[in-house]
Design a protein around this motif. Structure first.
Motif, PDB file in Angstrom:
ATOM      1  N   ILE A 140       0.819  -1.210   0.000  1.00 27.13           N
ATOM      2  CA  ILE A 140       0.000   0.000   0.000  1.00 27.13           C
ATOM      3  C   ILE A 140       0.855   1.262   0.000  1.00 27.13           C
ATOM      4  O   ILE A 140       0.582   2.215  -0.731  1.00 27.13           O
ATOM      5  N   THR A 141       1.906   1.294   0.808  1.00 28.25           N
ATOM      6  CA  THR A 141       2.758   2.480   0.870  1.00 28.25           C
ATOM      7  C   THR A 141       3.497   2.699  -0.443  1.00 28.25           C
ATOM      8  O   THR A 141       3.555   3.820  -0.960  1.00 28.25           O
ATOM      9  N   GLY A 142       4.048   1.637  -1.011  1.00 25.33           N
ATOM     10  CA  GLY A 142       4.804   1.768  -2.246  1.00 25.33           C
ATOM     11  C   GLY A 142       3.942   2.193  -3.420  1.00 25.33           C
ATOM     12  O   GLY A 142       4.300   3.108  -4.173  1.00 25.33           O
ATOM     13  N   PHE A 251      -8.785   0.261   5.137  1.00 23.06           N
ATOM     14  CA  PHE A 251      -8.007  -0.750   4.412  1.00 23.06           C
ATOM     15  C   PHE A 251      -7.758  -1.974   5.289  1.00 23.06           C
ATOM     16  O   PHE A 251      -7.703  -3.100   4.787  1.00 23.06           O
ATOM     17  N   GLN A 252      -7.639  -1.777   6.602  1.00 22.51           N
ATOM     18  CA  GLN A 252      -7.450  -2.905   7.513  1.00 22.51           C
ATOM     19  C   GLN A 252      -8.721  -3.732   7.649  1.00 22.51           C
ATOM     20  O   GLN A 252      -8.668  -4.967   7.732  1.00 22.51           O
ATOM     21  N   LEU A 268      -6.400  -1.184  -5.104  1.00 26.16           N
ATOM     22  CA  LEU A 268      -7.637  -0.405  -5.044  1.00 26.16           C
ATOM     23  C   LEU A 268      -7.360   1.018  -4.564  1.00 26.16           C
ATOM     24  O   LEU A 268      -7.832   1.992  -5.176  1.00 26.16           O
ATOM     25  N   TYR A 269      -6.592   1.166  -3.487  1.00 28.46           N
ATOM     26  CA  TYR A 269      -6.282   2.491  -2.962  1.00 28.46           C
ATOM     27  C   TYR A 269      -5.476   3.305  -3.975  1.00 28.46           C
ATOM     28  O   TYR A 269      -5.777   4.475  -4.231  1.00 28.46           O
ATOM     29  N   PHE A 275      -7.166   7.799 -10.139  1.00 29.78           N
ATOM     30  CA  PHE A 275      -8.358   8.340 -10.808  1.00 29.78           C
ATOM     31  C   PHE A 275      -8.645   9.759 -10.328  1.00 29.78           C
ATOM     32  O   PHE A 275      -8.894  10.668 -11.139  1.00 29.78           O
ATOM     33  N   LEU A 276      -8.620   9.974  -9.015  1.00 27.75           N
ATOM     34  CA  LEU A 276      -8.885  11.304  -8.463  1.00 27.75           C
ATOM     35  C   LEU A 276      -7.848  12.316  -8.945  1.00 27.75           C
ATOM     36  O   LEU A 276      -8.188  13.452  -9.286  1.00 27.75           O
TER      37      LEU A 276
END
Length: 318
Positions: A140-142, A251-252, A268-269, A275-276
């Motif tokens: 997620i961070t990467g 997310f958790q 997904l994140y 997109f935003l």
């Protein structure tokens, strides 16, 4: 920066990453799972040192351009790595975060009113902690950081607001980091040194972009802000200690309660934020971004209620 140099740097970062894993295993620099964790295996922690190493290369290659920014990165990276090793007090970490944020804003030298400076100072400290809080599952961070870095790089081609070498090196470090982390079973975690250093670099870039073009681009990282802000609000209403580890971020809940794979949640994140960001860059229709956030907020609230983790009232003793 030519392609041959970029390839050489990628190989160098990869080699340094593997060396770090070897030494970390010998020195037992591990993340040990507990009941608050989203993983089950003992895993090397701290490979996020790749980000300050990328900044170190940049500093040497550019004769220490942005000196106060560099001081901020290395100060934040040092205290965060020590925290990965020994678990320092929250007060010490917070004090260094205040200093680091102040150094970055001083480097930018904003000619603005005190209200804006105070707001950015507050946002900067929150930005660092949001990235740290959200660093809980593989990838997620990467991925999220890469979306942010690519978005900044795209805007930098249109309106030059930062040295492109810094963003290029960051993207190379992120791709290398993902090689070790974006796996069903990660070879290594970024650790606080990774999430805090990455957040600081991105915050520096986004403030420069906001000053040069528009403050709307602060929303390049709005998904992290939405998840962190809503979760913080929830925990405050429940009377919980907000700085203690937990598994209540959206997310958790998806990864742990709904059993969606870490990698899918991370994609997904990153995909939603991409997109935003695309809407922000290509359109002046800010209402689209706001509507998407409102929908996401409703989804978060409904999921909490479904899982029995929603807020239905404020406890009387609070």
């Amino acid at each position: 920066m030519n392609n041959y140099l970029m390839a050489a740097l990628f190989l160098a970062f990869s080699g340094l990453g593997y060396l770090y894993i070897v030494f970390a295993r010998k020195l037992h620099i591990h993340d040990v799972p507990n009941n608050r964790s989203s993983h089950k295996q003992v895993t090397v922690r701290g490979i996020g040192v790749l980000f300050p190493l990328a900044v170190l290369y940049y500093a040497c290659a550019t004769q220490f351009q942005y000196p106060f920014f560099l001081m901020a990165i290395f100060t934040l990276a040092s205290i965060s790595f020590l925290d990965d090793l020994f678990t320092l007090s929250g007060k010490a970490r917070f004090l260094v975060q205040l200093i680091g944020t102040g150094l970055m804003l001083y480097q930018i030298d904003l000619e603005s009113n005190l209200l804006l400076l105070f707001t950015l100072f507050f946002l900067g400290v929150g930005f660092l902690n949001a990235f740290n809080f959200m660093d809980g599952i593989n990838g997620i961070t990467g991925l999220y950081g890469l979306v942010g870095a690519v978005s900044l790089s795209y805007m930098n081609q249109k309106v030059r607001f930062i040295d492109q070498q810094l963003l290029t090196l960051l993207m190379l470090a992120l791709v290398t980091f993902l090689w070790f982390n974006f796996r069903k079973r990660a070879l290594a975690f970024g650790g606080d040194v990774g999430s805090i250093s990455l957040a600081a670099i991105l915050f520096f870039g986004i403030v420069l972009l906001g000053e040069a073009v528009s403050w709307k681009y602060l929303m390049f990282f709005s998904l992290y802000g939405l998840d962190t802000g809503y979760t913080l609000f929830y925990r405050l209403l429940k009377g919980e200690a907000i700085f203690e580890a937990h598994r209540l971020h959206f997310f958790q809940l998806m990864a742990n309660e709904l059993r969606i794979s870490h990698l899918r949640v991370s994609v997904l994140y990153a995909g939603l934020q991409l997109f935003l960001n695309t809407v922000l860059v290509l359109s002046d229709q800010l209402w689209i971004v706001l509507v998407v956030h409102l929908v996401l907020l409703v989804v978060m609230h409904r999921l909490r209620a479904r899982l029995g983790k929603g807020v239905r009232w404020i406890p009387k003793n609070k």
